[in-house]
Design an enzyme around this catalytic site. Structure first.
Site, PDB file in Angstrom:
ATOM      1  N   LYS A 141      13.091  38.699   4.633  1.00  0.00           N
ATOM      2  CA  LYS A 141      12.273  37.500   4.359  1.00  0.00           C
ATOM      3  C   LYS A 141      13.085  36.224   4.569  1.00  0.00           C
ATOM      4  CE  LYS A 141      11.426  38.776   0.091  1.00  0.00           C
ATOM      5  NZ  LYS A 141      12.222  40.011   0.040  1.00  0.00           N
TER       6      LYS A 141
ATOM      7  N   ARG B 191       4.883  36.957  -6.395  1.00  0.00           N
ATOM      8  CA  ARG B 191       5.412  38.294  -6.645  1.00  0.00           C
ATOM      9  C   ARG B 191       4.635  39.044  -7.709  1.00  0.00           C
ATOM     10  NH1 ARG B 191      11.143  37.259  -4.778  1.00  0.00           N
ATOM     11  NH2 ARG B 191      12.290  39.181  -5.085  1.00  0.00           N
TER      12      ARG B 191
ATOM     13  N   ARG C 281      25.221  42.455   2.611  1.00  0.00           N
ATOM     14  CA  ARG C 281      24.881  41.060   2.940  1.00  0.00           C
ATOM     15  C   ARG C 281      25.880  40.058   2.345  1.00  0.00           C
ATOM     16  NH1 ARG C 281      19.258  39.107   0.703  1.00  0.00           N
ATOM     17  NH2 ARG C 281      20.080  40.042  -1.190  1.00  0.00           N
TER      18      ARG C 281
ATOM     19  N   ARG D 281      25.973  37.755  -3.413  1.00  0.00           N
ATOM     20  CA  ARG D 281      25.161  37.539  -4.601  1.00  0.00           C
ATOM     21  C   ARG D 281      25.505  38.532  -5.700  1.00  0.00           C
ATOM     22  NH1 ARG D 281      19.115  36.952  -2.296  1.00  0.00           N
ATOM     23  NH2 ARG D 281      18.715  38.327  -4.068  1.00  0.00           N
TER      24      ARG D 281
ATOM     25  N   ARG E  81      15.484  46.301  -8.272  1.00  0.00           N
ATOM     26  CA  ARG E  81      14.646  45.291  -7.598  1.00  0.00           C
ATOM     27  C   ARG E  81      13.557  45.974  -6.766  1.00  0.00           C
ATOM     28  NH1 ARG E  81      19.501  42.223  -4.965  1.00  0.00           N
ATOM     29  NH2 ARG E  81      17.913  41.264  -3.646  1.00  0.00           N
TER      30      ARG E  81
HETATM   31  P1  AP5 Z   1      17.481  39.064   3.962  1.00  0.00           P
HETATM   32  O1  AP5 Z   1      16.801  38.246   5.001  1.00  0.00           O
HETATM   33  O2  AP5 Z   1      18.452  38.390   3.074  1.00  0.00           O
HETATM   34  O3  AP5 Z   1      16.386  39.870   3.121  1.00  0.00           O
HETATM   35  P2  AP5 Z   1      15.374  39.362   2.017  1.00  0.00           P
HETATM   36  O4  AP5 Z   1      14.074  40.050   2.249  1.00  0.00           O
HETATM   37  O5  AP5 Z   1      15.348  37.856   1.952  1.00  0.00           O
HETATM   38  O6  AP5 Z   1      16.056  40.016   0.761  1.00  0.00           O
HETATM   39  P3  AP5 Z   1      16.414  39.441  -0.666  1.00  0.00           P
HETATM   40  O7  AP5 Z   1      17.367  40.433  -1.258  1.00  0.00           O
HETATM   41  O8  AP5 Z   1      16.870  38.018  -0.618  1.00  0.00           O
HETATM   42  O9  AP5 Z   1      15.025  39.547  -1.337  1.00  0.00           O
HETATM   43  P4  AP5 Z   1      14.719  39.573  -2.800  1.00  0.00           P
HETATM   44  O10 AP5 Z   1      13.250  39.441  -2.718  1.00  0.00           O
HETATM   45  O11 AP5 Z   1      15.215  40.718  -3.579  1.00  0.00           O
HETATM   46  O12 AP5 Z   1      15.568  38.316  -3.371  1.00  0.00           O
HETATM   47  P5  AP5 Z   1      15.152  36.905  -3.901  1.00  0.00           P
HETATM   48  O13 AP5 Z   1      16.260  35.985  -3.655  1.00  0.00           O
HETATM   49  O14 AP5 Z   1      13.775  36.522  -3.452  1.00  0.00           O
HETATM   50  O15 AP5 Z   1      18.185  40.305   4.706  1.00  0.00           O
HETATM   51  C1  AP5 Z   1      19.052  41.175   3.999  1.00  0.00           C
HETATM   52  C2  AP5 Z   1      20.242  41.549   4.889  1.00  0.00           C
HETATM   53  O16 AP5 Z   1      19.773  42.360   5.964  1.00  0.00           O
HETATM   54  C3  AP5 Z   1      20.924  40.329   5.533  1.00  0.00           C
HETATM   55  O17 AP5 Z   1      22.310  40.562   5.579  1.00  0.00           O
HETATM   56  C4  AP5 Z   1      20.351  40.265   6.957  1.00  0.00           C
HETATM   57  O18 AP5 Z   1      21.282  39.731   7.884  1.00  0.00           O
HETATM   58  C5  AP5 Z   1      20.044  41.737   7.232  1.00  0.00           C
HETATM   59  N1  AP5 Z   1      18.833  41.916   8.014  1.00  0.00           N
HETATM   60  C6  AP5 Z   1      17.659  41.205   7.942  1.00  0.00           C
HETATM   61  N2  AP5 Z   1      16.753  41.670   8.817  1.00  0.00           N
HETATM   62  C7  AP5 Z   1      17.350  42.727   9.443  1.00  0.00           C
HETATM   63  C8  AP5 Z   1      16.919  43.643  10.470  1.00  0.00           C
HETATM   64  N3  AP5 Z   1      15.691  43.561  11.020  1.00  0.00           N
HETATM   65  N4  AP5 Z   1      17.805  44.597  10.855  1.00  0.00           N
HETATM   66  C9  AP5 Z   1      19.044  44.678  10.317  1.00  0.00           C
HETATM   67  N5  AP5 Z   1      19.512  43.823   9.371  1.00  0.00           N
HETATM   68  C10 AP5 Z   1      18.674  42.875   8.933  1.00  0.00           C
HETATM   69  O19 AP5 Z   1      15.022  37.177  -5.475  1.00  0.00           O
HETATM   70  C11 AP5 Z   1      16.162  37.485  -6.256  1.00  0.00           C
HETATM   71  C12 AP5 Z   1      15.750  37.609  -7.708  1.00  0.00           C
HETATM   72  O20 AP5 Z   1      15.192  36.339  -8.165  1.00  0.00           O
HETATM   73  C13 AP5 Z   1      14.644  38.633  -7.991  1.00  0.00           C
HETATM   74  O21 AP5 Z   1      15.168  39.936  -8.158  1.00  0.00           O
HETATM   75  C14 AP5 Z   1      14.044  38.062  -9.282  1.00  0.00           C
HETATM   76  O22 AP5 Z   1      14.850  38.331 -10.391  1.00  0.00           O
HETATM   77  C15 AP5 Z   1      14.089  36.556  -9.030  1.00  0.00           C
HETATM   78  N6  AP5 Z   1      12.874  36.028  -8.367  1.00  0.00           N
HETATM   79  C16 AP5 Z   1      12.803  35.433  -7.143  1.00  0.00           C
HETATM   80  N7  AP5 Z   1      11.544  35.071  -6.877  1.00  0.00           N
HETATM   81  C17 AP5 Z   1      10.798  35.448  -7.943  1.00  0.00           C
HETATM   82  C18 AP5 Z   1       9.407  35.350  -8.246  1.00  0.00           C
HETATM   83  N8  AP5 Z   1       8.530  34.799  -7.377  1.00  0.00           N
HETATM   84  N9  AP5 Z   1       8.983  35.862  -9.430  1.00  0.00           N
HETATM   85  C19 AP5 Z   1       9.849  36.407 -10.320  1.00  0.00           C
HETATM   86  N10 AP5 Z   1      11.175  36.530 -10.093  1.00  0.00           N
HETATM   87  C20 AP5 Z   1      11.646  36.054  -8.897  1.00  0.00           C
END
Ligand code: AP5
Length: 223
Positions: free
Chosen positions: A18, A93, A132, A166, A177
Protein backbone atom coordinates in the site's frame (compact mmCIF):
# COMPACT_ATOMS: atom_id res chain seq x y z
CA UNK A 1 -19.87 14.92 -8.88
CA UNK A 2 -17.69 14.30 -11.95
CA UNK A 3 -15.52 17.27 -11.02
CA UNK A 4 -14.65 16.14 -7.50
CA UNK A 5 -11.01 15.41 -6.72
CA UNK A 6 -10.30 11.65 -6.65
CA UNK A 7 -10.67 9.78 -3.35
CA UNK A 8 -8.90 6.43 -3.70
CA UNK A 9 -8.70 3.71 -1.07
CA UNK A 10 -5.90 1.13 -0.99
CA UNK A 11 -6.91 -1.99 0.94
CA UNK A 12 -4.55 -4.83 1.77
CA UNK A 13 -2.79 -6.60 4.62
CA UNK A 14 0.56 -5.53 6.09
CA UNK A 15 3.21 -5.80 3.39
CA UNK A 16 0.74 -5.81 0.48
CA UNK A 17 2.48 -2.74 -0.94
CA UNK A 18 0.00 0.00 0.00
CA UNK A 19 2.67 2.50 1.03
CA UNK A 20 5.01 1.64 -1.86
CA UNK A 21 2.26 2.03 -4.43
CA UNK A 22 0.66 5.10 -2.81
CA UNK A 23 3.96 6.99 -2.99
CA UNK A 24 4.33 6.09 -6.66
CA UNK A 25 0.76 7.20 -7.42
CA UNK A 26 1.37 10.42 -5.53
CA UNK A 27 4.30 11.23 -7.81
CA UNK A 28 2.64 10.05 -11.02
CA UNK A 29 -0.76 11.68 -10.56
CA UNK A 30 -0.13 14.60 -8.17
CA UNK A 31 -2.40 13.08 -5.53
CA UNK A 32 -1.76 13.21 -1.79
CA UNK A 33 -0.96 10.00 0.12
CA UNK A 34 -2.77 9.88 3.45
CA UNK A 35 -1.39 7.03 5.55
CA UNK A 36 -2.97 6.67 8.99
CA UNK A 37 0.03 4.51 9.95
CA UNK A 38 2.39 7.39 9.11
CA UNK A 39 0.16 9.91 10.91
CA UNK A 40 0.06 7.69 13.99
CA UNK A 41 3.84 7.13 13.94
CA UNK A 42 4.31 10.92 13.72
CA UNK A 43 2.02 11.34 16.75
CA UNK A 44 4.01 8.69 18.66
CA UNK A 45 7.31 10.41 17.76
CA UNK A 46 5.92 13.81 18.80
CA UNK A 47 4.68 12.38 22.11
CA UNK A 48 1.16 13.80 21.70
CA UNK A 49 -1.69 12.45 23.85
CA UNK A 50 -2.96 10.40 20.87
CA UNK A 51 0.55 9.12 20.19
CA UNK A 52 1.04 8.05 23.81
CA UNK A 53 -2.26 6.16 23.71
CA UNK A 54 -1.47 4.53 20.33
CA UNK A 55 2.11 3.43 20.91
CA UNK A 56 1.62 0.17 22.84
CA UNK A 57 -1.37 -0.82 20.68
CA UNK A 58 0.70 -0.44 17.51
CA UNK A 59 3.68 -2.32 18.93
CA UNK A 60 1.32 -5.20 19.82
CA UNK A 61 0.03 -5.30 16.22
CA UNK A 62 -3.54 -4.34 17.19
CA UNK A 63 -5.70 -1.61 15.70
CA UNK A 64 -5.74 1.81 17.35
CA UNK A 65 -9.21 2.98 18.44
CA UNK A 66 -11.51 4.50 15.84
CA UNK A 67 -11.77 7.62 18.01
CA UNK A 68 -8.03 8.35 17.85
CA UNK A 69 -7.65 7.41 14.17
CA UNK A 70 -10.62 9.49 13.06
CA UNK A 71 -9.45 12.53 15.00
CA UNK A 72 -6.00 12.33 13.37
CA UNK A 73 -7.42 11.73 9.90
CA UNK A 74 -9.94 14.57 10.12
CA UNK A 75 -7.17 16.99 11.15
CA UNK A 76 -5.20 15.96 8.07
CA UNK A 77 -8.20 16.10 5.71
CA UNK A 78 -8.68 19.82 6.31
CA UNK A 79 -5.18 20.68 5.03
CA UNK A 80 -5.33 22.56 1.69
CA UNK A 81 -3.25 20.05 -0.33
CA UNK A 82 -6.00 17.44 0.10
CA UNK A 83 -8.03 19.35 -2.52
CA UNK A 84 -5.77 17.77 -5.19
CA UNK A 85 -7.24 14.35 -4.40
CA UNK A 86 -6.15 11.65 -1.95
CA UNK A 87 -4.93 8.09 -1.78
CA UNK A 88 -6.04 6.62 1.54
CA UNK A 89 -3.36 4.13 2.60
CA UNK A 90 -4.35 1.97 5.57
CA UNK A 91 -7.68 3.73 6.13
CA UNK A 92 -10.46 2.78 6.64
CA UNK A 93 -9.73 -0.38 8.60
CA UNK A 94 -12.99 -1.02 10.46
CA UNK A 95 -16.72 -0.78 9.75
CA UNK A 96 -16.86 2.31 11.95
CA UNK A 97 -14.07 4.04 10.03
CA UNK A 98 -15.73 3.22 6.69
CA UNK A 99 -19.03 4.69 7.88
CA UNK A 100 -17.26 7.78 9.23
CA UNK A 101 -15.46 8.27 5.90
CA UNK A 102 -18.75 8.01 3.99
CA UNK A 103 -20.28 10.65 6.29
CA UNK A 104 -17.25 12.95 6.03
CA UNK A 105 -17.27 12.82 2.24
CA UNK A 106 -21.07 13.18 2.01
CA UNK A 107 -20.89 16.34 4.14
CA UNK A 108 -18.57 17.79 1.46
CA UNK A 109 -20.73 16.56 -1.45
CA UNK A 110 -18.14 13.92 -2.33
CA UNK A 111 -17.91 10.16 -2.57
CA UNK A 112 -15.30 7.44 -2.93
CA UNK A 113 -13.93 7.30 -6.46
CA UNK A 114 -12.30 3.87 -6.33
CA UNK A 115 -11.19 1.22 -3.83
CA UNK A 116 -8.45 -1.22 -4.76
CA UNK A 117 -7.78 -4.45 -2.89
CA UNK A 118 -4.16 -5.58 -3.15
CA UNK A 119 -4.46 -9.37 -2.97
CA UNK A 120 -1.49 -11.31 -1.54
CA UNK A 121 -0.53 -14.50 0.33
CA UNK A 122 -0.22 -14.03 4.10
CA UNK A 123 2.96 -16.05 4.60
CA UNK A 124 4.86 -14.07 1.96
CA UNK A 125 3.88 -10.89 3.81
CA UNK A 126 5.85 -11.90 6.90
CA UNK A 127 9.06 -11.89 4.81
CA UNK A 128 8.14 -8.70 2.99
CA UNK A 129 7.49 -6.75 6.16
CA UNK A 130 10.36 -8.06 8.26
CA UNK A 131 12.84 -7.24 5.42
CA UNK A 132 11.60 -3.68 5.05
CA UNK A 133 13.45 -0.48 5.94
CA UNK A 134 13.17 3.15 4.92
CA UNK A 135 15.13 6.35 4.58
CA UNK A 136 15.04 8.27 7.86
CA UNK A 137 15.22 11.56 5.95
CA UNK A 138 12.58 11.32 3.18
CA UNK A 139 10.73 8.09 4.05
CA UNK A 140 11.47 6.28 0.77
CA UNK A 141 10.87 2.56 1.32
CA UNK A 142 13.36 -0.26 0.65
CA UNK A 143 13.62 -4.00 1.21
CA UNK A 144 16.59 -6.26 2.01
CA UNK A 145 15.73 -8.45 -1.00
CA UNK A 146 13.14 -6.81 -3.26
CA UNK A 147 14.10 -3.13 -3.43
CA UNK A 148 17.64 -2.13 -2.57
CA UNK A 149 19.09 1.34 -3.13
CA UNK A 150 21.61 1.61 -6.00
CA UNK A 151 24.34 2.29 -3.42
CA UNK A 152 23.93 0.28 -0.21
CA UNK A 153 22.94 2.49 2.72
CA UNK A 154 22.27 5.61 0.60
CA UNK A 155 18.76 6.69 -0.36
CA UNK A 156 18.22 6.85 -4.14
CA UNK A 157 15.74 9.67 -3.73
CA UNK A 158 17.38 12.16 -1.34
CA UNK A 159 20.90 10.83 -0.69
CA UNK A 160 20.18 10.36 3.03
CA UNK A 161 22.20 7.71 4.85
CA UNK A 162 20.14 7.19 8.03
CA UNK A 163 18.06 4.09 7.28
CA UNK A 164 15.51 2.90 9.86
CA UNK A 165 13.23 -0.06 10.63
CA UNK A 166 9.79 0.05 12.27
CA UNK A 167 9.30 -1.22 15.83
CA UNK A 168 6.27 -3.29 14.72
CA UNK A 169 8.05 -5.08 11.86
CA UNK A 170 9.03 -8.23 13.76
CA UNK A 171 7.71 -11.54 12.39
CA UNK A 172 5.66 -12.09 15.57
CA UNK A 173 3.97 -8.67 15.39
CA UNK A 174 3.33 -9.02 11.66
CA UNK A 175 1.33 -12.20 12.39
CA UNK A 176 -0.79 -10.24 14.91
CA UNK A 177 -1.30 -7.47 12.32
CA UNK A 178 -2.41 -10.07 9.75
CA UNK A 179 -4.95 -11.44 12.25
CA UNK A 180 -6.29 -7.93 12.87
CA UNK A 181 -6.51 -7.36 9.11
CA UNK A 182 -8.56 -10.50 8.46
CA UNK A 183 -10.86 -9.96 11.44
CA UNK A 184 -11.55 -6.24 11.11
CA UNK A 185 -10.46 -4.91 7.71
CA UNK A 186 -10.94 -7.64 5.09
CA UNK A 187 -14.77 -7.40 5.42
CA UNK A 188 -14.49 -3.91 3.89
CA UNK A 189 -13.60 -5.52 0.54
CA UNK A 190 -17.20 -6.76 0.28
CA UNK A 191 -18.47 -3.40 1.53
CA UNK A 192 -16.79 -1.49 -1.32
CA UNK A 193 -17.68 -4.22 -3.82
CA UNK A 194 -21.31 -3.65 -2.86
CA UNK A 195 -20.90 0.05 -3.60
CA UNK A 196 -19.59 -0.79 -7.09
CA UNK A 197 -16.21 0.93 -6.61
CA UNK A 198 -13.93 -2.07 -5.93
CA UNK A 199 -11.17 -3.51 -8.12
CA UNK A 200 -9.01 -6.45 -7.01
CA UNK A 201 -5.35 -6.59 -8.09
CA UNK A 202 -2.96 -9.52 -7.79
CA UNK A 203 -0.18 -7.86 -5.76
CA UNK A 204 2.15 -10.88 -5.57
CA UNK A 205 4.02 -9.86 -8.74
CA UNK A 206 6.94 -7.43 -9.02
CA UNK A 207 6.41 -3.86 -7.77
CA UNK A 208 6.46 -2.45 -11.33
CA UNK A 209 3.71 -4.82 -12.49
CA UNK A 210 1.45 -3.89 -9.59
CA UNK A 211 2.21 -0.23 -10.31
CA UNK A 212 1.13 -0.62 -13.96
CA UNK A 213 -2.15 -2.25 -12.93
CA UNK A 214 -2.87 0.49 -10.40
CA UNK A 215 -1.87 3.29 -12.75
CA UNK A 216 -4.41 1.96 -15.26
CA UNK A 217 -7.19 2.21 -12.69
CA UNK A 218 -6.13 5.58 -11.29
CA UNK A 219 -5.56 7.00 -14.78
CA UNK A 220 -9.21 6.32 -15.59
CA UNK A 221 -10.63 7.93 -12.46
CA UNK A 222 -8.11 10.75 -11.93
CA UNK A 223 -8.11 12.00 -15.53
P1 AP5 B 1 4.84 -1.62 1.91
O1 AP5 B 1 4.51 -0.82 0.70
O2 AP5 B 1 5.54 -0.93 3.02
O3 AP5 B 1 3.54 -2.39 2.42
P2 AP5 B 1 2.26 -1.83 3.18
O4 AP5 B 1 1.07 -2.51 2.60
O5 AP5 B 1 2.25 -0.33 3.19
O6 AP5 B 1 2.55 -2.46 4.59
P3 AP5 B 1 2.49 -1.85 6.04
O7 AP5 B 1 3.22 -2.84 6.91
O8 AP5 B 1 2.97 -0.43 6.09
O9 AP5 B 1 0.97 -1.92 6.29
P4 AP5 B 1 0.26 -1.89 7.61
O10 AP5 B 1 -1.12 -1.75 7.11
O11 AP5 B 1 0.49 -3.02 8.52
O12 AP5 B 1 0.94 -0.63 8.37
P5 AP5 B 1 0.42 0.80 8.72
O13 AP5 B 1 1.57 1.70 8.78
O14 AP5 B 1 -0.77 1.19 7.89
O15 AP5 B 1 5.70 -2.89 1.43
C1 AP5 B 1 6.32 -3.75 2.37
C2 AP5 B 1 7.70 -4.17 1.87
O16 AP5 B 1 7.54 -5.00 0.72
C3 AP5 B 1 8.56 -2.98 1.42
O17 AP5 B 1 9.90 -3.23 1.77
C4 AP5 B 1 8.42 -2.95 -0.11
O18 AP5 B 1 9.59 -2.45 -0.75
C5 AP5 B 1 8.18 -4.42 -0.43
N1 AP5 B 1 7.24 -4.61 -1.52
C6 AP5 B 1 6.11 -3.88 -1.80
N2 AP5 B 1 5.48 -4.36 -2.89
C7 AP5 B 1 6.21 -5.44 -3.29
C8 AP5 B 1 6.07 -6.38 -4.38
N3 AP5 B 1 5.05 -6.30 -5.26
N4 AP5 B 1 7.00 -7.36 -4.47
C9 AP5 B 1 8.04 -7.44 -3.60
N5 AP5 B 1 8.23 -6.56 -2.58
C10 AP5 B 1 7.33 -5.59 -2.42
O19 AP5 B 1 -0.16 0.58 10.20
C11 AP5 B 1 0.70 0.27 11.28
C12 AP5 B 1 -0.11 0.20 12.56
O20 AP5 B 1 -0.75 1.49 12.80
C13 AP5 B 1 -1.28 -0.80 12.54
O21 AP5 B 1 -0.85 -2.11 12.88
C14 AP5 B 1 -2.21 -0.18 13.59
O22 AP5 B 1 -1.76 -0.43 14.89
C15 AP5 B 1 -2.06 1.31 13.32
N6 AP5 B 1 -3.02 1.84 12.33
C16 AP5 B 1 -2.73 2.40 11.12
N7 AP5 B 1 -3.85 2.77 10.50
C17 AP5 B 1 -4.88 2.43 11.31
C18 AP5 B 1 -6.30 2.56 11.20
N8 AP5 B 1 -6.88 3.09 10.11
N9 AP5 B 1 -7.05 2.09 12.23
C19 AP5 B 1 -6.49 1.56 13.34
N10 AP5 B 1 -5.15 1.41 13.51
C20 AP5 B 1 -4.35 1.84 12.48
Amino acid sequence: MASQAPVLILLGPPGAGKGTQARMLEEAFGLVQLSTGDLLRAAVAAGTEAGRAARAVMEAGQLVSDEIVLAILKDRMVQPDVARGVILDGFPRTDGQAAALDALLASAGQRITAAVSLEVDDEAMVGRVSGRYSCGTCGEGYHDQFKQPAQAGTCDKCGGTAMKRRADDTAETVRERLKAYHAQTAPLIAYYDGKGVLTRIDAMGPIAEVQDALAGIVGRVAA
